[in-house]
Design an enzyme around this catalytic site. Structure first.
Site, mmCIF file in Angstrom:
data_model
loop_
_atom_site.group_PDB
_atom_site.id
_atom_site.type_symbol
_atom_site.label_atom_id
_atom_site.label_comp_id
_atom_site.label_asym_id
_atom_site.label_seq_id
_atom_site.Cartn_x
_atom_site.Cartn_y
_atom_site.Cartn_z
ATOM 1 N N ARG A 146 0.882 -1.338 -0.074
ATOM 2 C CA ARG A 146 -0.094 -0.054 0.041
ATOM 3 C C ARG A 146 0.848 1.321 -0.186
ATOM 4 N NH1 ARG A 146 -5.744 -0.706 2.225
ATOM 5 N NH2 ARG A 146 -5.773 -2.635 2.341
ATOM 6 N N ARG A 185 -21.985 -3.905 3.567
ATOM 7 C CA ARG A 185 -21.098 -5.316 3.741
ATOM 8 C C ARG A 185 -21.571 -6.079 4.878
ATOM 9 N NH1 ARG A 185 -14.817 -5.011 2.548
ATOM 10 N NH2 ARG A 185 -15.021 -3.270 4.121
ATOM 11 N N ARG A 229 -10.272 6.225 5.104
ATOM 12 C CA ARG A 229 -9.465 5.130 4.440
ATOM 13 C C ARG A 229 -9.354 5.679 2.964
ATOM 14 N NH1 ARG A 229 -13.780 0.816 5.940
ATOM 15 N NH2 ARG A 229 -12.844 -0.269 4.498
HETATM 16 P P1 AP5 Z 1 -8.817 -4.053 4.303
HETATM 17 O O1 AP5 Z 1 -9.558 -5.001 5.085
HETATM 18 O O2 AP5 Z 1 -7.613 -4.341 2.955
HETATM 19 O O3 AP5 Z 1 -9.759 -2.861 3.828
HETATM 20 P P2 AP5 Z 1 -9.672 -2.139 2.485
HETATM 21 O O4 AP5 Z 1 -8.838 -1.696 1.668
HETATM 22 O O5 AP5 Z 1 -10.326 -0.744 3.036
HETATM 23 O O6 AP5 Z 1 -10.774 -2.869 1.717
HETATM 24 P P3 AP5 Z 1 -12.171 -3.433 1.908
HETATM 25 O O7 AP5 Z 1 -11.803 -4.727 2.584
HETATM 26 O O8 AP5 Z 1 -13.025 -2.664 2.823
HETATM 27 O O9 AP5 Z 1 -12.943 -3.685 0.593
HETATM 28 P P4 AP5 Z 1 -12.519 -4.551 -0.684
HETATM 29 O O10 AP5 Z 1 -11.770 -3.703 -1.782
HETATM 30 O O11 AP5 Z 1 -11.961 -5.973 -0.090
HETATM 31 O O12 AP5 Z 1 -14.031 -4.900 -0.795
HETATM 32 P P5 AP5 Z 1 -14.953 -5.998 -0.632
HETATM 33 O O13 AP5 Z 1 -14.565 -7.257 -1.793
HETATM 34 O O14 AP5 Z 1 -15.035 -6.515 0.474
HETATM 35 O O15 AP5 Z 1 -7.738 -3.295 5.274
HETATM 36 C C1 AP5 Z 1 -8.318 -2.777 6.514
HETATM 37 C C2 AP5 Z 1 -7.216 -1.992 7.051
HETATM 38 O O16 AP5 Z 1 -6.100 -2.567 7.581
HETATM 39 C C3 AP5 Z 1 -6.702 -0.491 6.217
HETATM 40 O O17 AP5 Z 1 -7.634 0.358 6.407
HETATM 41 C C4 AP5 Z 1 -5.380 -0.316 7.187
HETATM 42 O O18 AP5 Z 1 -5.494 0.266 8.432
HETATM 43 C C5 AP5 Z 1 -5.089 -1.743 7.375
HETATM 44 N N1 AP5 Z 1 -4.078 -2.335 6.312
HETATM 45 C C6 AP5 Z 1 -4.324 -3.267 5.479
HETATM 46 N N2 AP5 Z 1 -3.292 -3.590 4.599
HETATM 47 C C7 AP5 Z 1 -2.535 -2.725 5.097
HETATM 48 C C8 AP5 Z 1 -1.166 -2.666 4.432
HETATM 49 N N3 AP5 Z 1 -0.807 -3.283 3.341
HETATM 50 N N4 AP5 Z 1 -0.385 -1.623 4.923
HETATM 51 C C9 AP5 Z 1 -0.654 -0.879 6.142
HETATM 52 N N5 AP5 Z 1 -2.053 -1.102 6.526
HETATM 53 C C10 AP5 Z 1 -2.792 -1.985 6.187
HETATM 54 O O19 AP5 Z 1 -16.436 -5.490 -1.484
HETATM 55 C C11 AP5 Z 1 -16.981 -4.474 -0.431
HETATM 56 C C12 AP5 Z 1 -18.578 -4.825 -0.572
HETATM 57 O O20 AP5 Z 1 -18.778 -4.533 -1.984
HETATM 58 C C13 AP5 Z 1 -18.960 -6.278 -0.312
HETATM 59 O O21 AP5 Z 1 -20.176 -6.091 0.389
HETATM 60 C C14 AP5 Z 1 -19.220 -6.863 -1.664
HETATM 61 O O22 AP5 Z 1 -20.165 -7.793 -1.643
HETATM 62 C C15 AP5 Z 1 -19.492 -5.686 -2.450
HETATM 63 N N6 AP5 Z 1 -19.017 -5.868 -3.744
HETATM 64 C C16 AP5 Z 1 -17.733 -6.245 -4.278
HETATM 65 N N7 AP5 Z 1 -17.623 -6.235 -5.507
HETATM 66 C C17 AP5 Z 1 -18.958 -5.754 -6.076
HETATM 67 C C18 AP5 Z 1 -19.320 -5.206 -7.403
HETATM 68 N N8 AP5 Z 1 -18.616 -5.308 -8.588
HETATM 69 N N9 AP5 Z 1 -20.671 -4.930 -7.447
HETATM 70 C C19 AP5 Z 1 -21.412 -4.736 -6.427
HETATM 71 N N10 AP5 Z 1 -21.056 -5.046 -5.106
HETATM 72 C C20 AP5 Z 1 -19.749 -5.759 -4.990
HETATM 73 MG MG MG Z 2 -11.140 -6.690 1.930
#
Ligand code: AP5
Ligand code: MG
Length: 346
Positions: A146, A185, A229
């Site tokens: 990241r 979600r 975020r």
């Molecule tokens: P992390 O858990 O990775 O959260 P994020 O990056 O904010 O991403 P999300 O998990 O919220 O979303 P996603 O892209 O996975 O979407 P999803 O598939 O679930 O990280 C959390 C925290 O950890 C960070 O804020 C940070 O503090 C820390 N962190 C993590 N990695 C780090 C690193 N490398 N370095 C430092 N800190 C770090 O989909 C979301 C929703 O949308 C679901 O309900 C799904 O069903 C729906 N959905 C998905 N695709 C579609 C579509 N095409 N159409 C309609 N709905 C959809």
């Molecule tokens: Mg995720």
């Protein structure tokens, strides 16, 4: 040897090495046309260091803002390629459950504030998990790296393990569409399965389809934390896109499409990258024993049928004598085959 008239404007030894590698590739190409089964052909390619064109095994990075679908797609992609899925978000959520340690507390606070956890904590999680047997066939990083610093550290880590990335997929989507996704979600904590109240509801309300256990919401899925975020993503993570673009590894996908369409495009792009011979020109400085990365561009002159290969060190890398590149078999091989492929010759 196929009859072609390209000339590498470079040292004679570079041309010689490039010719040998091309010969190997073209011989194999011809053999396939004649008699070989696909399995034999793929095995022959593997022998000369060219990756198989489809099937299992891949090293993938998913980059995208919160809610772009990294978790949703990584479940499917890791299953398809039979590789391990490493989500730093999930790993950090586990680490944050340790209520007794200061580190657990710091991680929790950072995540709830929408910031980034310290690079050294994240890197040690990756280092530890990458050695697991599930990752022996390849890996998919969901939400890692990241920062540029994490990207550079990952590069060094992979080099030390003689591995390399195949593809970096960016899930691009406007911020306005993410609020609905994040606030709707639902997660099954034990398995990591993700649902959405509206877009992907469970069969029975608030119950996991497989186990029937209760679904939950993530504590950072609030409007306030989402804004933080997103801010963090735009400031600290988007520079990585350029970082990987320069390494010819990046492709962007419109993540506002349906889940299946994003999935199909992800497969196509990864397979496309995998059809190309592993490509990362390296210059080996034998005296210091260090490895430095170079950017390559290939210019073709159709008039006199010549090919010029230009190299320059990637930003912040020390200038290298390009004649030392002749020691790298892959350099000429990849550059020349790219042009031949482009012209439909191979
Ligand atoms: P992390 O858990 O990775 O959260 P994020 O990056 O904010 O991403 P999300 O998990 O919220 O979303 P996603 O892209 O996975 O979407 P999803 O598939 O679930 O990280 C959390 C925290 O950890 C960070 O804020 C940070 O503090 C820390 N962190 C993590 N990695 C780090 C690193 N490398 N370095 C430092 N800190 C770090 O989909 C979301 C929703 O949308 C679901 O309900 C799904 O069903 C729906 N959905 C998905 N695709 C579609 C579509 N095409 N159409 C309609 N709905 C959809
Ligand atoms: Mg995720």
């Amino acid at each position: 040897m196929l009859n072609y008239n390209y000339i590498c404007k470079s040292t004679p030894s570079m041309l010689a090495e490039g010719t040998i590698s091309l010969w190997l590739h073209l011989q194999l190409h011809r053999q396939k046309k004649k008699t070989e089964s696909n399995e034999q052909y793929q095995a022959s390619l593997k022998n000369i260091g060219v990756k198989p064109q489809s099937g299992t095994g891949a090293n993938i990075v998913l980059v995208g803002p919160p809610g772009s679908g990294k978790g949703t797609q990584s479940n499917r992609l890791s299953e398809h390629y039979k590789i391990c899925q490493l989500s730093t978000g999930d790993l950090l959520r586990q680490a944050a459950q340790d209520k007794s340690s200061d580190e657990g507390k710091r991680i929790r606070q950072t995540m709830e504030a929408g910031g980034l956890v310290d690079d050294h904590i994240v890197m040690s999680l990756i280092d530890k998990n990458l050695t697991k047997p599930e990752c022996s066939n390849g890996f998919l990083f969901d939400g890692f790296p990241r920062t540029i610093n994490q990207g550079e550290q990952l590069e060094r880590l992979l080099e030390s393990k003689q591995k390399r990335l195949d593809a970096v997929l960016e899930y691009a989507i406007p911020d306005e569409l993410l609020k609905r996704r994040i606030l709707g979600r639902l997660i099954h904590k034990q398995s990591g399965r993700t649902y959405h109240e509206e877009f992907n509801p469970p069969k029975e309300s608030m119950k996991d389809d497989v186990t029937g256990e209760t679904l939950e919401r993530r504590s950072d899925d609030t409007t306030e934390t989402l804004n933080a975020r997103l801010n963090t993503y735009h400031k600290q993570t988007t520079p990585l896109i350029d970082f990987y673009r320069k390494r010819n590894l990046h492709k962007s996908i419109d993540a506002s499409q349906k889940v299946n369409d994003v999935y199909q495009q992800s497969l196509e792009i990864v397979d496309d990258f995998r059809k190309q011979p592993s490509y990362k020109p390296l210059s080996v400085d034998e005296e210091q024993g260090s490895v430095r990365q170079m950017e390559t561009s290939v210019e073709r002159n159709d008039f006199d049928e010549t090919l010029t290969i230009k190299t320059k060190p990637i930003n912040n890398q020390i200038e290298v004598d390009t004649s030392s590149l002749s020691k790298n078999f892959l350099f000429v091989y990849n550059s020349v085959t790219a042009v031949l492929r482009d012209r439909g010759i191979i």
